[in-house]
Design a protein around this motif. Structure first.
Motif, PDB file in Angstrom:
ATOM      1  N   ARG A 151       0.839  -1.202   0.000  1.00  0.00           N
ATOM      2  CA  ARG A 151       0.000   0.000   0.000  1.00  0.00           C
ATOM      3  C   ARG A 151       0.875   1.253   0.000  1.00  0.00           C
ATOM      4  N   ASP A 154       2.525   1.747  -3.330  1.00  0.00           N
ATOM      5  CA  ASP A 154       1.555   2.276  -4.286  1.00  0.00           C
ATOM      6  C   ASP A 154       1.482   3.797  -4.163  1.00  0.00           C
ATOM      7  N   ARG A 155       1.445   4.257  -2.920  1.00  0.00           N
ATOM      8  CA  ARG A 155       1.413   5.697  -2.639  1.00  0.00           C
ATOM      9  C   ARG A 155       2.661   6.371  -3.203  1.00  0.00           C
ATOM     10  N   ILE A 157       4.638   5.294  -5.611  1.00  0.00           N
ATOM     11  CA  ILE A 157       4.646   5.280  -7.076  1.00  0.00           C
ATOM     12  C   ILE A 157       3.776   6.420  -7.608  1.00  0.00           C
ATOM     13  N   GLY A 158       2.637   6.621  -6.941  1.00  0.00           N
ATOM     14  CA  GLY A 158       1.769   7.736  -7.321  1.00  0.00           C
ATOM     15  C   GLY A 158       2.494   9.065  -7.212  1.00  0.00           C
ATOM     16  N   LEU A 159       3.261   9.239  -6.135  1.00  0.00           N
ATOM     17  CA  LEU A 159       4.003  10.494  -5.936  1.00  0.00           C
ATOM     18  C   LEU A 159       5.123  10.622  -6.961  1.00  0.00           C
ATOM     19  N   GLY A 194       1.126  -7.494 -10.146  1.00  0.00           N
ATOM     20  CA  GLY A 194      -0.227  -7.223 -10.628  1.00  0.00           C
ATOM     21  C   GLY A 194      -0.862  -6.050  -9.909  1.00  0.00           C
ATOM     22  N   ILE A 195      -0.593  -5.912  -8.626  1.00  0.00           N
ATOM     23  CA  ILE A 195      -1.183  -4.808  -7.858  1.00  0.00           C
ATOM     24  C   ILE A 195      -0.501  -3.488  -8.224  1.00  0.00           C
ATOM     25  N   LEU A 196       0.815  -3.497  -8.284  1.00  0.00           N
ATOM     26  CA  LEU A 196       1.534  -2.227  -8.431  1.00  0.00           C
ATOM     27  C   LEU A 196       1.720  -1.810  -9.892  1.00  0.00           C
ATOM     28  N   GLU A 197       1.667  -2.771 -10.793  1.00  0.00           N
ATOM     29  CA  GLU A 197       1.703  -2.462 -12.224  1.00  0.00           C
ATOM     30  C   GLU A 197       2.895  -1.613 -12.652  1.00  0.00           C
TER      31      GLU A 197
ATOM     32  N   SER B  59      -2.274  16.552  -8.154  1.00  0.00           N
ATOM     33  CA  SER B  59      -1.456  16.068  -7.042  1.00  0.00           C
ATOM     34  C   SER B  59      -1.143  17.191  -6.067  1.00  0.00           C
ATOM     35  N   THR B 222      -4.380   5.819 -13.815  1.00  0.00           N
ATOM     36  CA  THR B 222      -4.670   4.984 -12.661  1.00  0.00           C
ATOM     37  C   THR B 222      -4.502   5.824 -11.406  1.00  0.00           C
ATOM     38  N   ARG B 224      -3.618   6.020  -7.672  1.00  0.00           N
ATOM     39  CA  ARG B 224      -2.922   5.206  -6.686  1.00  0.00           C
ATOM     40  C   ARG B 224      -3.275   5.661  -5.280  1.00  0.00           C
ATOM     41  N   SER B 225      -2.844   4.857  -4.312  1.00  0.00           N
ATOM     42  CA  SER B 225      -3.144   5.136  -2.913  1.00  0.00           C
ATOM     43  C   SER B 225      -2.800   6.589  -2.572  1.00  0.00           C
ATOM     44  N   GLY B 226      -3.699   7.277  -1.914  1.00  0.00           N
ATOM     45  CA  GLY B 226      -3.427   8.644  -1.490  1.00  0.00           C
ATOM     46  C   GLY B 226      -3.867   9.694  -2.491  1.00  0.00           C
ATOM     47  N   GLN B 227      -4.195   9.272  -3.710  1.00  0.00           N
ATOM     48  CA  GLN B 227      -4.600  10.268  -4.705  1.00  0.00           C
ATOM     49  C   GLN B 227      -6.122  10.439  -4.639  1.00  0.00           C
ATOM     50  N   HIS B 242      -6.889   2.378  -7.190  1.00  0.00           N
ATOM     51  CA  HIS B 242      -6.319   1.463  -6.199  1.00  0.00           C
ATOM     52  C   HIS B 242      -6.864   1.729  -4.803  1.00  0.00           C
ATOM     53  N   PRO B 243      -6.793   0.714  -3.932  1.00  0.00           N
ATOM     54  CA  PRO B 243      -7.201   0.936  -2.549  1.00  0.00           C
ATOM     55  C   PRO B 243      -6.406   2.092  -1.947  1.00  0.00           C
ATOM     56  N   TYR B 302      -5.899 -10.742  -4.687  1.00  0.00           N
ATOM     57  CA  TYR B 302      -4.898  -9.681  -4.812  1.00  0.00           C
ATOM     58  C   TYR B 302      -4.931  -9.069  -6.207  1.00  0.00           C
ATOM     59  N   VAL B 303      -5.021  -9.934  -7.184  1.00  0.00           N
ATOM     60  CA  VAL B 303      -5.047  -9.458  -8.560  1.00  0.00           C
ATOM     61  C   VAL B 303      -6.272 -10.043  -9.251  1.00  0.00           C
TER      62      VAL B 303
END
Lengths: 270, 330
Positions: A151, A154-155, A157-159, A194-197, B59, B222, B224-227, B242-243, B302-303
């Motif tokens: 998680r 993921d955050r 990667i978004g940043l 798969g989750i993080l792509e 962002s 996409t 992502r978390s936090g966005q 994403h979650p 998960y996927v």
């Protein structure tokens, strides 16, 4: 010469950013490239310990920024490999002692004379993270196969996606335990990707050798027999642009091991 | 989209017009909003002539919102930034020199005085349209209220013909559970309403206006978390959410992908709003004043395998959130 500046980050703490920095840096230097490691974890520095250079530090990154010494003076050469040097973090200061602009300057200066500048990022997404990524053009996101680490990755990667200067973000999956994946207790490599792509740079198996190597101040890549060391050497090769297949962690090596494995499977069936 | 001058309390001007590029801008902003005074304030951003893409502005917005603050308006001389702001529903206005001067004299904290470029001011002369933050009451009680999940593998009916088979009434179930000494559980329903009471902000009434009349924000990325995406209109996302991500729209939300975060459609009380996704895995579904959480018994891999997608749509029916699956024709 213009070197590559790569930031090693994760969001969550304790997933192996510093271990990864030390090992990839050492492996790249072993390949004959000039490498500088920058520890940006001000106040909680560790990278010097992992490299066994703690006792050689005279000047730190804060001394460079506050112009108490020249950049070259602050670089600590590795014990074994003259290609590798470390710019240590200050232990007595905190993250506010440095800003993003200053760190970018240092990265820009270092990449002129080195092939690789690896920036070890502190945990979190605050100032320390913003500083560490400021000078980088590539990023390696380290994560473990746990939901909380993923998680946070993921955050991160978004940043990183919002940073214009970062043009490549790759995943390094650390502390993988194949036997747990087999028994469905741990997320598989495919699940995490798969989750993080994002593209996978390497898979590092859990290795107890890491603990002793950390305590001794000797990166595990120097151990020819350790599986984690081999995985890190492969990661370095991939960073250099070579295609190296991922280690097959599932099957035991050698004929006898395979035979044993086959027999154990038979026993289960009986 | 200029707005009238008036009065706003809790406002700040952040002057970032000195920044040469986005990296500088973000680090500057970061150092300013770290200040604890920023919490729960309306921030007026002065962006100068810097060109910002929609995703970049998004962002920046998320960054400010992560500090519990919100953007009152932005002041920019760049056309691209202006377009990005408009598409995100951010108000554009001008900060006058007077305001800055006045604020400088009134209220400059020590920390920011040494910052140099970042003016960190208290602003009091503006009206700003701000969507009040909706906060989930803590310690929510899980009640089993009727949320149906209509899914019939064998059926070849169209979505419109699917009729909810049986509905739970919260009161029925509650009394039943009390009598039998049972804990309310609903194995079959995908979402369970949270007993949050009336969570609509004050002054906002339930309504059923036509979402087709609203503008639509089209995002090809996409989340992502936090966005977070917050838009006054409909939101259409090509990609996954994403979650950890949040999508809030006053109209409908459509995700062409897997919806795994929080989605709030009809955030200003429109009960006809819908949430659609190729795969509806949202941690929480919120439509107008109704909040529902994902059932703990729901098994989310998960996927997701892409060939397992059946588009789903959530909407309000009789005070419950009902989820329809689009069935495959055999």
């Amino acid at each position: 010469m213009t070197g590559r500046v790569i930031v090693i980050t994760s969001g969550k703490g304790g997933v192996g950013k510093t271990t990864t920095s030390a090992n990839i840096g050492t492996a790249l230097a072993k390949n004959g490239y000039k490498v500088v490691l920058i520890d940006t974890d001000l106040g909680l520095r560790n990278l010097d310990l992992l490299l066994g250079l703690e006792n050689r530090i005279v000047y730190t990154i804060v001394d460079v920024i506050e112009e108490r010494c020249k950049l070259k003076q602050a670089l600590v050469k590795d014990k074994k490999n003259p290609n590798l040097s470390l710019l240590a973090a200050a232990q007595t200061r905190d993250k506010t002692a440095v800003n993003a602009e200053q760190l970018k300057d240092i990265c820009d200066k270092l990449k002129e004379k080195n092939d690789f500048v690896l920036v070890d990022c502190p945990a979190g997404i605050e100032q320390g993270f913003q500083n560490a990524v400021a000078g980088a053009s590539e990023a390696i996101v380290v994560t473990t196969p746990e939901m909380s680490a993923i998680r946070d990755a993921d955050r991160i990667i978004g940043l990183l996606n919002t940073k214009e200067d970062i043009n490549s973000t790759k995943l390094l999956l650390n502390r993988v335990r194949p036997n747990l994946i087999k028994s469905n207790e741990m997320m598989s490599v495919d699940d995490v990707v798969g989750i993080l792509e994002i593209p996978l740079l390497g898979i590092i198996p859990e290795d107890t050798g890491i603990i002793t190597s950390t305590n001794k101040g000797e990166p595990i890549v120097n151990d020819e027999n350790a599986l984690a060391g081999k995985a890190y050497r492969n990661v370095a090769q991939r960073i250099l642009g070579e295609e190296v297949p991922f280690l097959n962690l599932d099957e035991p090596k050698g004929f006898m091991a395979k035979l044993k494995n086959a027999i154990s499977k038979l026993k289960v069936k009986v | 989209m200029l707005m009238e001058k008036g009065l706003v309390e809790n406002g700040f001007i952040i002057d970032l017009s000195a920044a040469q590029n986005t990296t500088q801008l973000v680090s500057e902003l970061n150092s300013i909003i770290e200040h604890p005074d920023v919490r729960r304030k309306n921030v007026c951003l002065k962006l100068g002539s810097l060109d910002l893409k929609q995703s970049q502005l998004l962002s920046i917005k998320a960054l400010i919102e992560s500090k519990d603050a919100s953007i009152a308006f932005v002041d920019t001389s760049s056309e691209q930034t202006e377009a990005s702001a408009v598409s995100l529903g951010i108000v554009i206005s001008k900060v006058s020199e007077q305001d800055i001067q006045q604020n400088l004299n009134e209220n400059v904290s020590e920390e920011t005085a040494t910052e140099g470029t970042g003016e960190y001011n208290n602003e009091e002369n503006r009206t700003v349209e701000i969507t009040p933050e909706i906060e989930l009451p803590t310690g929510t009680i899980e009640t089993a209220e009727g949320i149906e999940d209509i899914y019939d593998e064998m059926s070849t009916q169209e979505i419109s013909e699917v009729i909810p088979s049986e509905t739970f009434n919260s009161s029925d179930f509650g009394s039943f559970a009390a009598q039998e000494g049972l804990l309310p559980t609903e194995e079959n329903s995908k979402y369970i309403l949270l007993d949050t009471g009336n969570v609509l902000p004050e002054g906002i009434e339930e309504n059923s206006s036509d979402n087709a009349q609203l503008p639509t924000l089209y995002l090809n990325q996409t989340l992502r978390s936090g966005q977070t995406v917050n838009y006054n209109g409909n939101i259409f996302i090509i990609g996954d959410a994403h979650p950890g991500s949040e999508i809030i729209a006053t109209g409908d939300i459509t995700v062409w992908g897997i919806l795994g975060g929080i989605a709030h459609a009809g955030s200003e009380g429109n009960i006809t709003s819908k949430v659609r996704a190729l795969k509806l895995n949202a941690i929480q579904l919120r439509i107008a004043g109704l909040y529902a959480r994902r059932n703990d018994t729901m098994n989310v891999p998960y996927v997701q395998k892409t060939n397992e997608f059946t588009p789903e749509e959530a909407q309000i029916e009789d005070g419950k959130i009902v989820i329809y699956k689009k069935l495959r024709r055999n």
